[in-house]
Design a protein around this motif. Sequence first.
Motif, PDB file in Angstrom:
ATOM      1  N   VAL A 185       0.871  -1.165   0.000  1.00 41.10           N
ATOM      2  CA  VAL A 185       0.000   0.000   0.000  1.00 41.10           C
ATOM      3  C   VAL A 185       0.911   1.218   0.000  1.00 41.10           C
ATOM      4  CG1 VAL A 185      -1.738   1.304   1.283  1.00 41.10           C
ATOM      5  CG2 VAL A 185      -1.817  -1.193   1.278  1.00 41.10           C
ATOM      6  N   VAL A 186       0.688   2.107  -0.944  1.00 38.32           N
ATOM      7  CA  VAL A 186       1.447   3.348  -1.032  1.00 38.32           C
ATOM      8  C   VAL A 186       0.521   4.473  -0.611  1.00 38.32           C
ATOM      9  CG1 VAL A 186       2.712   4.919  -2.552  1.00 38.32           C
ATOM     10  CG2 VAL A 186       2.848   2.444  -2.916  1.00 38.32           C
ATOM     11  N   VAL A 187       0.890   5.161   0.457  1.00 38.14           N
ATOM     12  CA  VAL A 187       0.097   6.286   0.947  1.00 38.14           C
ATOM     13  C   VAL A 187       0.760   7.570   0.470  1.00 38.14           C
ATOM     14  CG1 VAL A 187      -0.787   7.504   2.966  1.00 38.14           C
ATOM     15  CG2 VAL A 187      -0.609   5.018   3.000  1.00 38.14           C
ATOM     16  N   VAL A 188      -0.009   8.376  -0.228  1.00 35.71           N
ATOM     17  CA  VAL A 188       0.480   9.646  -0.739  1.00 35.71           C
ATOM     18  C   VAL A 188      -0.237  10.752   0.001  1.00 35.71           C
ATOM     19  CG1 VAL A 188       0.724  11.110  -2.771  1.00 35.71           C
ATOM     20  CG2 VAL A 188       0.861   8.643  -3.004  1.00 35.71           C
ATOM     21  N   HIS A 189       0.524  11.693   0.533  1.00 35.09           N
ATOM     22  CA  HIS A 189      -0.066  12.811   1.271  1.00 35.09           C
ATOM     23  C   HIS A 189      -0.499  13.895   0.295  1.00 35.09           C
ATOM     24  CE1 HIS A 189       0.949  11.249   5.292  1.00 35.09           C
ATOM     25  NE2 HIS A 189       1.881  10.626   4.606  1.00 35.09           N
ATOM     26  N   ALA A 190      -1.411  13.499  -0.611  1.00 39.54           N
ATOM     27  CA  ALA A 190      -1.943  14.404  -1.627  1.00 39.54           C
ATOM     28  C   ALA A 190      -3.269  13.843  -2.116  1.00 39.54           C
ATOM     29  CB  ALA A 190      -0.971  14.520  -2.800  1.00 39.54           C
ATOM     30  N   SER A 191      -4.044  14.675  -2.754  1.00 32.20           N
ATOM     31  CA  SER A 191      -5.294  14.206  -3.349  1.00 32.20           C
ATOM     32  C   SER A 191      -4.990  13.544  -4.686  1.00 32.20           C
ATOM     33  CB  SER A 191      -6.253  15.373  -3.537  1.00 32.20           C
ATOM     34  OG  SER A 191      -5.751  16.247  -4.523  1.00 32.20           O
ATOM     35  N   GLY A 192      -5.949  12.849  -5.214  1.00 30.35           N
ATOM     36  CA  GLY A 192      -5.774  12.190  -6.500  1.00 30.35           C
ATOM     37  C   GLY A 192      -5.483  13.150  -7.632  1.00 30.35           C
ATOM     38  N   SER A 193      -5.923  14.395  -7.489  1.00 24.32           N
ATOM     39  CA  SER A 193      -5.686  15.386  -8.540  1.00 24.32           C
ATOM     40  C   SER A 193      -4.330  16.073  -8.414  1.00 24.32           C
ATOM     41  CB  SER A 193      -6.795  16.442  -8.516  1.00 24.32           C
ATOM     42  OG  SER A 193      -6.789  17.119  -7.273  1.00 24.32           O
ATOM     43  N   ALA A 194      -3.563  15.772  -7.362  1.00 22.79           N
ATOM     44  CA  ALA A 194      -2.258  16.410  -7.150  1.00 22.79           C
ATOM     45  C   ALA A 194      -1.137  15.372  -7.061  1.00 22.79           C
ATOM     46  CB  ALA A 194      -2.298  17.261  -5.885  1.00 22.79           C
ATOM     47  N   LEU A 195      -1.272  14.277  -7.789  1.00 20.51           N
ATOM     48  CA  LEU A 195      -0.268  13.221  -7.719  1.00 20.51           C
ATOM     49  C   LEU A 195       1.008  13.551  -8.462  1.00 20.51           C
ATOM     50  CD1 LEU A 195      -2.483  10.036  -8.081  1.00 20.51           C
ATOM     51  CD2 LEU A 195      -1.434  10.950  -6.004  1.00 20.51           C
ATOM     52  N   GLY A 196       0.932  14.412  -9.441  1.00 17.76           N
ATOM     53  CA  GLY A 196       2.140  14.768 -10.189  1.00 17.76           C
ATOM     54  C   GLY A 196       2.743  13.557 -10.858  1.00 17.76           C
TER      55      GLY A 196
END
Length: 142
Positions: free
Chosen positions: A83-94
């Motif tokens: 599981v990869v947790v990104v501290h961003a919303s789906g629209s700010a994944l870059g």
Amino acid sequence: MSSSLRTRLYSLVRGVLDQYDGAWLLWCDPRGVWTPLLRSVADDSRMGGFALREIKESTGDQAGSLGERCLLQERLDQGQSLVVVVHASGSALGWMWAQALRAEQIYDRSLRDQLLDWDWHPRDLTLSDAGLGMLARQNLGQ
């Protein structure tokens, strides 16, 4: 809720990771409320746990750094289920967006929305997201 929050989270994650070896899940957490819950469930050896990778850094308004991108790609190339947790919303994944397209699932739901789907209703309708996250951490086993 008929089962604990811990059990529901574990089941949600395992439902994706158990599809095949190397399956992975991208979890968007722009407010940082999911991360402590996922850490606790991932570290729970009684349930079996799971691999968790957090993308904490950001470059400008984009999630992650070049170093994190390389580390994540290495794990994906090795076929690790995680599981990869990104501290961003789906629209700010870059840069993560290209890799996210290869994930079995992109989870971009708020904690509040997910808890409501699981038939939990707050006693205080003005409870902030941070307060809700703290309450969820305190009651993870309930």
